[in-house]
Design a protein around this motif. Sequence first.
Motif, short mmCIF file in Angstrom:
data_model
loop_
_atom_site.label_atom_id
_atom_site.label_comp_id
_atom_site.label_asym_id
_atom_site.label_seq_id
_atom_site.Cartn_x
_atom_site.Cartn_y
_atom_site.Cartn_z
N GLU A 41 0.83 -1.21 0.00
CA GLU A 41 0.00 0.00 0.00
C GLU A 41 0.87 1.26 0.00
O GLU A 41 0.56 2.26 -0.67
CB GLU A 41 -0.92 0.00 1.24
CG GLU A 41 -2.04 -1.02 1.19
CD GLU A 41 -1.55 -2.43 1.53
OE1 GLU A 41 -0.36 -2.58 1.91
OE2 GLU A 41 -2.34 -3.38 1.41
N LEU A 61 -3.61 5.47 -10.12
CA LEU A 61 -2.29 6.04 -9.84
C LEU A 61 -1.91 7.10 -10.86
O LEU A 61 -1.32 8.14 -10.53
CB LEU A 61 -1.24 4.92 -9.81
CG LEU A 61 -1.38 3.90 -8.67
CD1 LEU A 61 -0.36 2.78 -8.83
CD2 LEU A 61 -1.21 4.59 -7.31
N ILE A 64 -3.65 10.31 -10.11
CA ILE A 64 -2.94 11.08 -9.08
C ILE A 64 -1.76 11.83 -9.69
O ILE A 64 -1.49 12.99 -9.41
CB ILE A 64 -2.46 10.13 -7.96
CG1 ILE A 64 -3.66 9.52 -7.23
CG2 ILE A 64 -1.54 10.87 -6.99
CD1 ILE A 64 -3.26 8.51 -6.16
N LYS A 108 2.54 1.67 -3.48
CA LYS A 108 1.60 2.17 -4.48
C LYS A 108 1.41 3.68 -4.35
O LYS A 108 1.22 4.39 -5.34
CB LYS A 108 0.26 1.44 -4.36
CG LYS A 108 0.33 -0.02 -4.79
CD LYS A 108 -0.97 -0.76 -4.53
CE LYS A 108 -0.85 -2.24 -4.92
NZ LYS A 108 -2.10 -2.98 -4.61
N ASP A 109 1.45 4.18 -3.11
CA ASP A 109 1.33 5.63 -2.92
C ASP A 109 2.58 6.36 -3.40
O ASP A 109 2.52 7.51 -3.83
CB ASP A 109 1.11 5.94 -1.43
CG ASP A 109 -0.28 5.52 -0.96
OD1 ASP A 109 -1.17 5.38 -1.82
OD2 ASP A 109 -0.47 5.36 0.26
#
Length: 347
Positions: free
Chosen positions: A8, A67, A70, A11-12
């Motif tokens: 997690e 993603l 973002i 992925k950020d």
Amino acid sequence: MTDKLKCEIVKDLLPGYVEGLTSNVTNEAVKEHLQNCAKCTEAYERMKEPDEVVETNYDLEKEVDYLKGIQKHSRKKMFAFGLGIAVVLFIVLALVTRYGLNRTVSFDEIDCQWDITKSEDGTHYFEIQGELQDDHYGVTAISFDGNEDKMELTIEAVPRILFNYRMNKKIWFRTELNRIPKEIEIGGRTVYKDGTKISRQTSEIYATKHLYIGSAPDNGKTIEMLNMYNTLGNATMELFTDQEPYGCRLYLDRVITEDMVTAKETYMEAYSAVLIAMTGNLEYVEWKYNVGDEVRIKVVTAQDVKKLTGSDVKLAYDNVAILQEVMSCTAFEGVFDLGNDKEILQK
């Protein structure tokens, strides 16, 4: 960063990692995770590809799109921030150029002429037309203010740079003739509605007028503007102010030869005329000088000046035009170089 990262967290971090925005420590941690996590590696590879991708696992595709969203949002925010900064800088530059660099233009920086025109309805107008001599400046404002005796025309300009480069350097002013007083000041120089021209030297001397001969600093300013010491040599001043009429004596330290007396005395008369005109309570000037070993004295009174010039020199204190009449008279020809001064207005 020594601990292993969770999927997690990776992925950020991937959007910044792909753009090269993460630190070296973060890069090493993400790289280590990718070497051991096939799912995150696949997501990483997908993020590096263009938007036009072939169909694949739906969940992975959805995650990659998220993603990338973002990533794009971050780019838009950065672009908007940069654009905002640019707009602010532009506005600041505009304000600084328009107001911070704005200045009043002197008469020596302009070329102008005036005329009296008549409109179809019979109204007479006073017009001034011209332009700035410096091509790098543009006119921002022309204002006209004063009273019924004297008014001042003020011209303001700023550098013609960047966005205001096309700013006009032309000067144009027009108003009804009955609004114009006798005296008009343009860029620090006095002019007259009837066409009288006041030279630069006359204006500069007139600016040194003072009420009392007892004021040594004020006397010095008038003498300096006359350039008297360069012509006659240095002098020591003695005042006669115990009783009226008030006067002064100038001791010249330069010896004069006999063949120079006539010319030098003409200068003494001319300088006396200006000193008497520009000093409110001064009525005469006495000169003491040497011709060889002989000491001579020459006295010039206000009445003497009137006989030489035909003008009441004491009236010049309140009227610069009379001062110019005195300075430009035939008796003082060659003393004041008024002919080389730029004329204030050309009719």
